[in-house]
Design an enzyme around this catalytic site. Structure first.
Site, mmCIF file in Angstrom:
data_model
loop_
_atom_site.group_PDB
_atom_site.id
_atom_site.type_symbol
_atom_site.label_atom_id
_atom_site.label_comp_id
_atom_site.label_asym_id
_atom_site.label_seq_id
_atom_site.Cartn_x
_atom_site.Cartn_y
_atom_site.Cartn_z
ATOM 1 N N TYR A 25 0.556 -2.859 -14.776
ATOM 2 C CA TYR A 25 1.712 -3.158 -13.917
ATOM 3 C C TYR A 25 3.022 -3.009 -14.685
ATOM 4 C CZ TYR A 25 -1.153 -4.319 -9.959
ATOM 5 O OH TYR A 25 -2.024 -4.193 -8.900
ATOM 6 N N HIS A 32 2.459 -5.629 1.097
ATOM 7 C CA HIS A 32 1.559 -5.718 -0.065
ATOM 8 C C HIS A 32 2.214 -6.425 -1.247
ATOM 9 C CE1 HIS A 32 -0.926 -2.073 1.574
ATOM 10 N NE2 HIS A 32 -1.096 -3.168 2.271
ATOM 11 N N CYS A 90 -1.045 -22.521 -9.743
ATOM 12 C CA CYS A 90 -0.278 -23.375 -8.822
ATOM 13 C C CYS A 90 0.566 -22.567 -7.852
ATOM 14 C CB CYS A 90 0.611 -24.322 -9.630
ATOM 15 S SG CYS A 90 2.058 -23.524 -10.327
HETATM 16 N N1 APR Z 1 7.245 12.460 1.277
HETATM 17 C C1 APR Z 1 6.471 11.947 2.279
HETATM 18 N N2 APR Z 1 5.120 11.742 2.145
HETATM 19 C C2 APR Z 1 4.560 12.106 0.968
HETATM 20 C C3 APR Z 1 5.294 12.660 -0.106
HETATM 21 C C4 APR Z 1 6.701 12.831 0.093
HETATM 22 N N3 APR Z 1 7.469 13.338 -0.857
HETATM 23 N N4 APR Z 1 4.446 12.910 -1.143
HETATM 24 C C5 APR Z 1 3.199 12.517 -0.726
HETATM 25 N N5 APR Z 1 3.273 12.047 0.538
HETATM 26 C C6 APR Z 1 2.185 11.491 1.362
HETATM 27 C C7 APR Z 1 0.794 12.034 1.025
HETATM 28 O O1 APR Z 1 0.531 13.251 1.726
HETATM 29 C C8 APR Z 1 -0.101 10.891 1.502
HETATM 30 O O2 APR Z 1 -0.451 11.056 2.877
HETATM 31 O O3 APR Z 1 2.122 10.111 1.116
HETATM 32 C C9 APR Z 1 0.789 9.647 1.365
HETATM 33 C C10 APR Z 1 0.409 8.700 0.228
HETATM 34 O O4 APR Z 1 -0.842 8.152 0.538
HETATM 35 P P1 APR Z 1 -1.515 7.069 -0.433
HETATM 36 O O5 APR Z 1 -1.445 7.540 -1.815
HETATM 37 O O6 APR Z 1 -2.847 6.763 0.160
HETATM 38 O O7 APR Z 1 -0.533 5.825 -0.306
HETATM 39 P P2 APR Z 1 -0.452 4.696 0.826
HETATM 40 O O8 APR Z 1 -0.811 5.227 2.163
HETATM 41 O O9 APR Z 1 0.863 4.043 0.688
HETATM 42 O O10 APR Z 1 -1.604 3.679 0.320
HETATM 43 C C11 APR Z 1 -1.759 2.465 0.979
HETATM 44 O O11 APR Z 1 -3.357 1.706 -0.634
HETATM 45 O O12 APR Z 1 -4.030 1.619 -2.771
HETATM 46 C C12 APR Z 1 -3.451 0.891 -1.792
HETATM 47 O O13 APR Z 1 -2.013 -0.948 -2.036
HETATM 48 C C13 APR Z 1 -2.057 0.439 -2.155
HETATM 49 O O14 APR Z 1 -0.134 0.240 -0.689
HETATM 50 C C14 APR Z 1 -1.178 1.097 -1.090
HETATM 51 C C15 APR Z 1 -2.152 1.367 0.030
#
Ligand code: APR
Length: 256
Positions: free
Chosen positions: A72, A123, A134
């Site tokens: 993190y 999230h 706590c």
């Molecule tokens: N602009 C818009 N969309 C984009 C861009 C961009 N520049 N670059 C990538 N993407 C899209 C990808 O095509 C994909 O569909 O963003 C999406 C990212 O997907 P994930 O990586 O799965 O992220 P997310 O949907 O936010 O994940 C949800 O999963 O792992 C957990 O807690 C974590 O909050 C997260 C949750």
């Protein structure tokens, strides 16, 4: 990618112009152009490089808090270096035209940094810490992390603190989820930006939006499981599509 289909763009602008209230559901993609990796992109995604079981579960933290904090702190450094991009700024600017609530899966705090005023963090937030015993909360400054600093401890009870983030297997914060659902009920138009729509319950909000009366606009360079069901799909990056939509609203005669 990034060539906005004019027909789709115009349909999106009309829907935004006709809306009184807008809900934006955002995911990791909106921060990708800040150099912050998404989760599921092949090879580059965080889950392609790291195992969520070892880093994003309460069990992982109990087993090895050093490793979890190391990860993190690395992400904090990426976020502090990357900062907000044109996509975050455009969503903040959209408030000039309409009431905008953002329900985000992102923990990076960049919507607030861009000036958005109504945000539900589904999230959690990587800049907040809470005691693993706590539950006392603290917030840290947005700055590259000192990776050698001792692990943070609770100022109230001395137990290890953890990032105030929803880990796999944990419940979403009830207030943030309630505000997202309220935003969904009140929205005439829903923007779905940069999410793969694979993680629930956030993905269920998108499904509810699609089943409801609001116009749903997806902004994503790649197709997702809902792309054929939304009203308008903008196959472009957030920092390209969102400023273009706001610029079109700026140019249109005021209709509040
Ligand atoms: N602009 C818009 N969309 C984009 C861009 C961009 N520049 N670059 C990538 N993407 C899209 C990808 O095509 C994909 O569909 O963003 C999406 C990212 O997907 P994930 O990586 O799965 O992220 P997310 O949907 O936010 O994940 C949800 O999963 O792992 C957990 O807690 C974590 O909050 C997260 C949750």
């Amino acid at each position: 990618m990034n060539e906005l289909d004019t027909h789709a763009r115009d349909a999106a602008v009309r829907a935004l112009a006709d809306a009184r209230r807008i809900l934006a559901l955002t995911g990791a993609g909106i921060s990708a152009e800040s150099g912050i990796p998404t989760f599921r992109e092949a090879q580059t995604g965080l889950w392609a490089r790291f195992s969520p079981e070892d880093l994003a579960t309460p069990e992982a933290f109990a087993c090895d808090p050093e490793r979890v904090w190391g990860w993190y702190r690395w992400r904090r450094t990426l976020i502090a270096r990357g900062g907000v991009n044109a996509g975050h700024e455009a969503l903040a600017a959209l408030e000039r035209h309409r009431d905008v609530r953002i329900a985000t899966q992102n923990v990076d705090g960049l919507h607030a940094a861009a000036g958005s005023s109504d945000i539900a963090e589904l999230h959690g937030n990587i800049w907040r810490e809470r005691c693993s015993a706590c539950a006392a909360n603290t917030t840290t400054a947005v700055a590259p992390a000192d990776e050698d600093a001792p692990l943070p401890a609770c100022s109230r009870c001395g137990a290890p603190t953890r990032p105030d983030i929803v880990w796999f297997g944990e419940m979403l914060p009830a207030d943030a989820l309630a505000r997202a659902e309220q935003g969904l009920n009140e929205a005439d138009c829903v923007l779905v930006v940069g999410t793969s729509n694979r993680v629930y319950p956030a993905a269920a909000l998108v499904e509810t939006a699609i089943a409801g009366p609001a116009t749903v606009i997806e902004v994503n360079p790649e197709a997702t499981p809902v792309s054929t069901a939304v009203d308008v799909a903008l196959r472009a990056s957030a920092s390209h599509a969102l400023p273009a939509l706001v610029a079109a609203l700026d140019a249109a005669p005021a209709r509040r």
